[in-house]
Structures are given as structure tokens and as C-alpha cells.
Motif scaffolding. Structure first.
Motif, PDB file in Angstrom:
ATOM      1  N   GLY A 115       0.819  -1.202   0.000  1.00  0.00           N
ATOM      2  CA  GLY A 115       0.000   0.000   0.000  1.00  0.00           C
ATOM      3  C   GLY A 115       0.854   1.254   0.000  1.00  0.00           C
ATOM      4  N   GLY A 116       0.198   2.399   0.104  1.00  0.00           N
ATOM      5  CA  GLY A 116       0.945   3.641   0.019  1.00  0.00           C
ATOM      6  C   GLY A 116       0.186   4.809   0.603  1.00  0.00           C
ATOM      7  N   GLY A 117       0.579   6.031   0.117  1.00  0.00           N
ATOM      8  CA  GLY A 117       1.250   6.273  -1.136  1.00  0.00           C
ATOM      9  C   GLY A 117       0.557   5.627  -2.334  1.00  0.00           C
ATOM     10  N   THR A 118       1.310   5.565  -3.393  1.00  0.00           N
ATOM     11  CA  THR A 118       0.858   4.905  -4.609  1.00  0.00           C
ATOM     12  C   THR A 118       1.916   3.878  -5.017  1.00  0.00           C
ATOM     13  N   PRO A 119       1.714   2.619  -4.685  1.00  0.00           N
ATOM     14  CA  PRO A 119       2.728   1.609  -5.038  1.00  0.00           C
ATOM     15  C   PRO A 119       3.095   1.614  -6.519  1.00  0.00           C
ATOM     16  N   THR A 120       2.096   1.875  -7.378  1.00  0.00           N
ATOM     17  CA  THR A 120       2.375   1.832  -8.811  1.00  0.00           C
ATOM     18  C   THR A 120       3.036   3.110  -9.322  1.00  0.00           C
ATOM     19  N   SER A 121       3.452   4.007  -8.396  1.00  0.00           N
ATOM     20  CA  SER A 121       4.369   5.060  -8.808  1.00  0.00           C
ATOM     21  C   SER A 121       5.763   4.471  -8.999  1.00  0.00           C
ATOM     22  N   LEU A 122       6.032   3.315  -8.391  1.00  0.00           N
ATOM     23  CA  LEU A 122       7.242   2.549  -8.677  1.00  0.00           C
ATOM     24  C   LEU A 122       7.061   1.824 -10.006  1.00  0.00           C
ATOM     25  N   MET A 123       8.155   1.439 -10.608  1.00  0.00           N
ATOM     26  CA  MET A 123       8.091   0.634 -11.817  1.00  0.00           C
ATOM     27  C   MET A 123       7.642  -0.774 -11.455  1.00  0.00           C
ATOM     28  N   SER A 124       6.962  -1.429 -12.372  1.00  0.00           N
ATOM     29  CA  SER A 124       6.434  -2.761 -12.089  1.00  0.00           C
ATOM     30  C   SER A 124       7.545  -3.738 -11.738  1.00  0.00           C
ATOM     31  N   ASN A 159      -3.341   3.408  -8.563  1.00  0.00           N
ATOM     32  CA  ASN A 159      -4.216   4.515  -8.940  1.00  0.00           C
ATOM     33  C   ASN A 159      -4.404   4.528 -10.439  1.00  0.00           C
ATOM     34  N   PRO A 160      -5.625   4.730 -10.912  1.00  0.00           N
ATOM     35  CA  PRO A 160      -5.819   4.905 -12.350  1.00  0.00           C
ATOM     36  C   PRO A 160      -4.909   6.027 -12.865  1.00  0.00           C
ATOM     37  N   GLY A 161      -4.364   5.835 -14.034  1.00  0.00           N
ATOM     38  CA  GLY A 161      -3.436   6.823 -14.572  1.00  0.00           C
ATOM     39  C   GLY A 161      -1.990   6.514 -14.257  1.00  0.00           C
ATOM     40  N   THR A 162      -1.744   5.511 -13.373  1.00  0.00           N
ATOM     41  CA  THR A 162      -0.365   5.123 -13.053  1.00  0.00           C
ATOM     42  C   THR A 162      -0.068   3.703 -13.515  1.00  0.00           C
ATOM     43  N   VAL A 163      -1.002   3.069 -14.238  1.00  0.00           N
ATOM     44  CA  VAL A 163      -0.800   1.698 -14.711  1.00  0.00           C
ATOM     45  C   VAL A 163      -1.204   1.600 -16.180  1.00  0.00           C
ATOM     46  N   ASN A 164      -0.614   0.637 -16.855  1.00  0.00           N
ATOM     47  CA  ASN A 164      -1.024   0.310 -18.222  1.00  0.00           C
ATOM     48  C   ASN A 164      -1.039  -1.205 -18.360  1.00  0.00           C
ATOM     49  N   GLU A 209       2.335  -3.100 -17.741  1.00  0.00           N
ATOM     50  CA  GLU A 209       2.749  -3.123 -16.339  1.00  0.00           C
ATOM     51  C   GLU A 209       1.862  -4.051 -15.509  1.00  0.00           C
ATOM     52  N   LEU A 210       0.578  -4.033 -15.784  1.00  0.00           N
ATOM     53  CA  LEU A 210      -0.334  -4.909 -15.053  1.00  0.00           C
ATOM     54  C   LEU A 210      -0.037  -6.385 -15.346  1.00  0.00           C
ATOM     55  N   LYS A 211       0.306  -6.690 -16.563  1.00  0.00           N
ATOM     56  CA  LYS A 211       0.693  -8.064 -16.893  1.00  0.00           C
ATOM     57  C   LYS A 211       1.950  -8.471 -16.127  1.00  0.00           C
ATOM     58  N   GLU A 212       2.896  -7.536 -15.993  1.00  0.00           N
ATOM     59  CA  GLU A 212       4.123  -7.830 -15.245  1.00  0.00           C
ATOM     60  C   GLU A 212       3.818  -8.064 -13.764  1.00  0.00           C
ATOM     61  N   LEU A 213       2.917  -7.263 -13.213  1.00  0.00           N
ATOM     62  CA  LEU A 213       2.541  -7.447 -11.810  1.00  0.00           C
ATOM     63  C   LEU A 213       1.853  -8.786 -11.596  1.00  0.00           C
ATOM     64  N   ALA A 237      -6.731  -4.405 -16.291  1.00  0.00           N
ATOM     65  CA  ALA A 237      -6.445  -5.374 -15.231  1.00  0.00           C
ATOM     66  C   ALA A 237      -7.092  -6.719 -15.547  1.00  0.00           C
ATOM     67  N   ARG A 238      -8.310  -6.687 -16.070  1.00  0.00           N
ATOM     68  CA  ARG A 238      -8.968  -7.934 -16.478  1.00  0.00           C
ATOM     69  C   ARG A 238      -8.166  -8.612 -17.582  1.00  0.00           C
ATOM     70  N   GLN A 239      -7.722  -7.837 -18.573  1.00  0.00           N
ATOM     71  CA  GLN A 239      -6.929  -8.406 -19.663  1.00  0.00           C
ATOM     72  C   GLN A 239      -5.619  -9.008 -19.146  1.00  0.00           C
ATOM     73  N   ALA A 240      -5.082  -8.409 -18.087  1.00  0.00           N
ATOM     74  CA  ALA A 240      -3.825  -8.889 -17.513  1.00  0.00           C
ATOM     75  C   ALA A 240      -4.006 -10.146 -16.666  1.00  0.00           C
ATOM     76  N   GLY A 241      -5.258 -10.506 -16.383  1.00  0.00           N
ATOM     77  CA  GLY A 241      -5.513 -11.728 -15.649  1.00  0.00           C
ATOM     78  C   GLY A 241      -5.942 -11.555 -14.209  1.00  0.00           C
ATOM     79  N   PHE A 242      -6.221 -10.323 -13.775  1.00  0.00           N
ATOM     80  CA  PHE A 242      -6.691 -10.111 -12.403  1.00  0.00           C
ATOM     81  C   PHE A 242      -8.173 -10.469 -12.310  1.00  0.00           C
TER      82      PHE A 242
END
Length: 378
Positions: free
Chosen positions: A62-71, A98-103, A106-110, A149-154
Motif C-alpha cells: 500500500g501507500g502512497g501509490t505503489p504503482t508510482s514505482l516501476m512494475s 491509482n488509475p493513470g499510473t498503470v497500463n 505493467e499490469l501483466k508484469e505485476l 487489469a482484467r486483460q492482464a488476468g486479475f
């Protein structure tokens, strides 16, 4: 023994106007410093607490915004935890985003790294309210993030919402709920705005620049969330949380059952071996203490048996099912009524709590004023 792990990522693209969590503007030099400190803290706790064989059933970043870090940085954190702890095969592993900090990439990598639950900070579907909060996304970006996120498998996604905002109407809140339901998340969190001292939003209200939400409107929003989401098949299982069957947040349930967890990172908190402690918030101080071989503590409290009982009661009452009386007795060797007879009797007389199916629980009357009920036990 099993534990939960919490990792605090103290960075944001921009701090929201209502937030008082430990967070700083993203800075790559500070990120590198933070990651070094995190590595040292994990190593230190393995040595100090002897946790090499500890079973981990939930991890929450959690954070903060964890996805401000690189995946890949988040993936490395998870890999480090996997090397250090025995993470169960079915562990719930969440990251906030946060929306706007993922694509999509990156979501596939996570997802490939092992994250299996995503918590998106949507907060509202109305642009004027998002702007009032200082959010950096719009609702279109939130929809896109969930679709990606759905496309990435979440397959386990939570959406965070906030009600009780200045200038927010009941109609806007109900429309937000309708918009969110259309997205079909597995879990929805509905948090009443907390006016934290010193935040820009609180200052604007105190200075009369913005109107505070009335208690009547705040209550109406809380009640409408419960009614609307339950009608759509979401279980209202904790004061602020709603889930489809099988999708309750296991990490948060650990908190509400007063279980043990370790928090890593600046400002993170831990509960272990009858003690609670919190880390220093400043990143440089955090790293400096660890480099000297010290725990990066801001404060630590050893809990008395009475304090453990108090915490178990008011945390357990957060769940709509309530606190299991037999579990309390098994944990402490004494019936809850022997410790809190006067408090329980008073709250029963006021119609705020009741016993049902072996659980002490809040009533419909007590639920909206839960924090006042909890004060009876501390």
C-alpha cells in the motif's frame, strides 16, 4: 505460526488534498534509497524475530501509490519476500494502484510476478469531486485501468470510493455506486471522508472555503451504500467493505481479527508478539537507522492483556458478523462478559449492540456510530 505482511510504498505522483498518509513526491534517488532500506529491514527482522520459517498468508502493498514505482521494482520486492518467508500457495497478494499510473504491460508484469489482487483508488466517478480531492485521474481512466487489469488476468479487484465529501450530493453518490456496479468488481470499499488535521482539504473547510458534509447527508450516503450494494449481491461484511461471495479481503480480515502482521517501510506499522510499533516516516532517517543496525522505530508499545482484549473487541465489532464469543474465551481464557459486563450491558440498553448466534455485534442503530461504540471499550 502465520503472519500477514504489509509493505508501505511512500511515494505518489501527487499527494491528494485529503491524505495524511506517509508519502512523498516520486524521486528516483529516494526510491533507490527506500529500496535499500526495505532490503535491510526485511533482513533485520528475519534475524531479530527469527521468522525464516514463518508462513505468510497475505501480503498487502500500500501507500502512497505503489504503482508510482516501476512494475519490475514491485516485482523485486515480492521476490525478496518470497526468498525470505514461506508464502503459502494460495496467499492473497494485493497491490494498491491509482488509475493513470498503470497500463496493460505493467499490469501483466505485476500479475506474472505473483500479485493476484488489485485495489484501484477510484474514489468518485464525478470529475468535479475528483478535482476537489486533487486526484490525477478521471473516471474514463479508471474504467480503462479496470479493463486492462482484467486483460492482464486479475480476477480479484477492489475499487475504493469516498463519500461525505464537501459539495457531494446524495444523488451524486448514488450515481457513483451505479457506475461502479456496472464495472462488476469483486470488492468495493466505501470510506467516509476523514478530515485529517493539516491536510489542504481540511484547511479549506476550516477556513470556510468549502462546506463540510452534514451528519445527516453522511449517514444517508452510508445507508444508501449498504442498501444498494447488498441489493446487487455484495455482502456488507465490514463497516466500510462489501464483497462478492468468496472475495472478502483476507489481509484486512487479519487486522479485524486482531491477528499478527509485520509492516515494512517508512511509516509502516506492525503487530507481533503482544506489541505494536510504528516506523519513522522520514526516508533518510529510516535508512540511516537500519544502516546502524537498529530497528527504524518511531514508537513501540507492549500491550497488556487488558489492552489486547480491548483491541480484539473493537476490531471484531467492525465486522458485521461481529465478534465470536467462543473465540474470545479461547484466546484469553475468560468470557467477554466477565471483562466487559458493564460496557456491554450499557450498549445493549442503548440498542447499539446485541448478541446473535454466539456473536457480539453492532445493531443497525450502532453501525453508523461505530466509533462511539468502540470508545466504550478503551
Amino acid at each position: 505460526m502465520s503472519l500477514g505482511l504489509y509493505i508501505h510504498v511512500p511515494f505518489c505522483m501527487r499527494k491528494c488534498l485529503y491524505c495524511d498518509f506517509t508519502s512523498y513526491p516520486i524521486n528516483q534517488a529516494q526510491v533507490a534509497n527506500y529500496l535499500r532500506g526495505l532490503e535491510m529491514e526485511i533482513e533485520l527482522y528475519l534475524e531479530v524475530l527469527g521468522l525464516e520459517n514463518t508462513s505468510i498468508e497475505s501480503i498487502f502493498v500500500g501507500g502512497g501509490t505503489p504503482t508510482s514505482l516501476m512494475s519490475e521494482q514491485l516485482a523485486r520486492i515480492l521476490e525478496r519476500l518470497d526468498r525470505s518467508f514461506s508464502i503459502t500457495k494460495d496467499a492473497e497478494i494485493t497491490t494498491e494502484a491509482n488509475p493513470g499510473t498503470v497500463n496493460l504491460s505493467e499490469l501483466k508484469e505485476l500479475r506474472a510476478a505473483g500479485f493476484n489482487r488489485l485495489s484501484l483508488g477510484v474514489q468518485s466517478t464525478h470529475q468535479e469531486l475528483l478535482s476537489l480531492m486533487g486526484r490525477i485521474h478521471d473516471f474514463g481512466q479508471a474504467r480503462e485501468a479496470l479493463d486492462q487489469a482484467r486483460q492482464a488476468g486479475f480476477t480479484n479487484i477492489n475499487l475504493d470510493l469516498i463519500f461525505g465529501l464537501p459539495q457531494q450530493t446524495l444523488g451524486q453518490w448514488q450515481q457513483t455506486l451505479a457506475d461502479i456496479i456496472m464495472l462488476k468488481p469483486e470488492h468495493i470499499s466505501c470510506y467516509g471522508l476523514q478530515l485529517e488535521e493539516g491536510t489542504p482539504l481540511t484547511c479549506s473547510i476550516e477556513q470556510g472555503k468549502l462546506p463540510a458534509c452534514s451528519e445527516e447527508d453522511d449517514l444517508a450516503m452510508f445507508q444508501s451504500a449498504s442498501a444498494i450494494l447488498r441489493a446487487e449481491g455484495y455482502e456488507h461484511y465490514e463497516i466500510s467493505n462489501f464483497a462478492r461471495a468468496g472475495y472478502q479481503c483476507r489481509h484486512n480480515l487479519l487486522y479485524w481479527h486482531n491477528g499478527e502482521y509485520l509492516g515494512f517501510g517508512p511509516g509502516a506499522h506492525s503487530h507481533h508478539n503482544q506489541a505494536r510499533w510504528g516506523n519513522v516516516e522520514n526516508i533518510d532517517n529510516y535508512v540511516s537507522l537500519l544502516q546502524s543496525g537498529q530497528q527504524p522505530l518511531a514508537e513501540k508499545t507492549t500491550l497488556t492483556m487488558k489492552e489486547q482484549m480491548e483491541e480484539t473487541v473493537f476490531l471484531g465489532l467492525r465486522m458485521l458478523k461481529g465478534l465470536n464469543r467462543i473465540d474470545f474465551q479461547n484466546r484469553f481464557g475468560v468470557a467477554i462478559d466477565q471483562i466487559f459486563a458493564r460496557e456491554i450491558a450499557r450498549l445493549v440498553r442503548l440498542g447499539l449492540v446485541k448478541t446473535e448466534d454466539g456473536y457480539l455485534k453492532l445493531t443497525e442503530k450502532g453501525l453508523p456510530i461505530a466509533n462511539q461504540v468502540f470508545l466504550e471499550f478503551v
